[in-house]
Design a protein around this motif. Sequence first.
Motif, mmCIF file in Angstrom:
data_model
loop_
_atom_site.group_PDB
_atom_site.id
_atom_site.type_symbol
_atom_site.label_atom_id
_atom_site.label_comp_id
_atom_site.label_asym_id
_atom_site.label_seq_id
_atom_site.Cartn_x
_atom_site.Cartn_y
_atom_site.Cartn_z
ATOM 1 N N ASP A 68 -2.148 4.468 6.369
ATOM 2 C CA ASP A 68 -2.697 3.659 5.268
ATOM 3 C C ASP A 68 -3.861 4.378 4.604
ATOM 4 O O ASP A 68 -3.954 4.442 3.376
ATOM 5 C CB ASP A 68 -3.162 2.283 5.769
ATOM 6 C CG ASP A 68 -2.040 1.283 5.900
ATOM 7 O OD1 ASP A 68 -1.183 1.210 4.989
ATOM 8 O OD2 ASP A 68 -2.001 0.564 6.914
ATOM 9 N N ARG A 78 6.275 -1.676 7.545
ATOM 10 C CA ARG A 78 5.420 -1.713 8.732
ATOM 11 C C ARG A 78 6.263 -1.970 9.980
ATOM 12 O O ARG A 78 7.362 -2.497 9.901
ATOM 13 C CB ARG A 78 4.353 -2.785 8.562
ATOM 14 C CG ARG A 78 3.460 -2.467 7.358
ATOM 15 C CD ARG A 78 2.191 -3.280 7.324
ATOM 16 N NE ARG A 78 1.430 -2.919 6.133
ATOM 17 C CZ ARG A 78 0.620 -1.877 6.030
ATOM 18 N NH1 ARG A 78 0.438 -1.075 7.049
ATOM 19 N NH2 ARG A 78 -0.019 -1.631 4.900
ATOM 20 N N LYS A 121 6.000 -4.167 12.160
ATOM 21 C CA LYS A 121 6.299 -5.589 12.373
ATOM 22 C C LYS A 121 7.557 -6.040 11.618
ATOM 23 O O LYS A 121 8.110 -7.093 11.918
ATOM 24 C CB LYS A 121 5.105 -6.457 11.971
ATOM 25 C CG LYS A 121 4.807 -6.471 10.480
ATOM 26 C CD LYS A 121 3.585 -7.306 10.181
ATOM 27 C CE LYS A 121 3.283 -7.317 8.688
ATOM 28 N NZ LYS A 121 2.040 -8.039 8.419
ATOM 29 N N ASP A 169 1.010 -0.929 16.961
ATOM 30 C CA ASP A 169 0.597 -2.198 16.371
ATOM 31 C C ASP A 169 1.484 -2.503 15.171
ATOM 32 O O ASP A 169 1.804 -1.603 14.394
ATOM 33 C CB ASP A 169 -0.873 -2.049 15.942
ATOM 34 C CG ASP A 169 -1.408 -3.246 15.210
ATOM 35 O OD1 ASP A 169 -1.030 -3.445 14.036
ATOM 36 O OD2 ASP A 169 -2.208 -3.990 15.798
ATOM 37 N N GLU A 213 1.003 -3.714 12.359
ATOM 38 C CA GLU A 213 0.456 -3.419 11.020
ATOM 39 C C GLU A 213 0.551 -1.937 10.673
ATOM 40 O O GLU A 213 0.356 -1.559 9.519
ATOM 41 C CB GLU A 213 -0.996 -3.886 10.911
ATOM 42 C CG GLU A 213 -1.165 -5.387 10.923
ATOM 43 C CD GLU A 213 -0.433 -6.076 9.770
ATOM 44 O OE1 GLU A 213 -0.461 -5.560 8.641
ATOM 45 O OE2 GLU A 213 0.182 -7.127 10.021
#
Length: 139
Positions: free
Chosen positions: A14, A33, A35, A52, A54
């Motif tokens: 990011d 992402r 997720k 993670d 994100e």
Amino acid sequence: MQIQPYLFFDGRCDEALNFYKTALGAKVEMLMRFKEAPPQTPGEGCKGPMPDGEKVMHASFKVGDATIMASDGMAQGKPEFKGISLSITAKDDAEAKRFFDALSDGGKVQQPLMKTFFASSFGMVADKFGVGWMVVAMP
């Protein structure tokens, strides 16, 4: 056939995408992402714990006409880019200086931007993520 660079930022994707938007006018065309991935069946997919949710699983961005792909990878530490550099051709010396200065912010200059026998401007820099860049403007 087309060959495209795929950069793994090991947890800083990011940040890198935002940096390239500012430094080079990059346009993110796609971003997914972790997720957003379907649940994994045991024994399939990547080994080890997933990053993670994100974190960036896959992104595609354009710099000029070039498409570059990027990811956080397994997001386990500091990104390393060894043995490769990206080359960017500027339309003139002023644009070359603008790109070089932007990429140098927080990075390490390896060859100052200067006139050479083959270019009106040429310089090499590793940006703050360690990605090597060769900036060139032709005479």
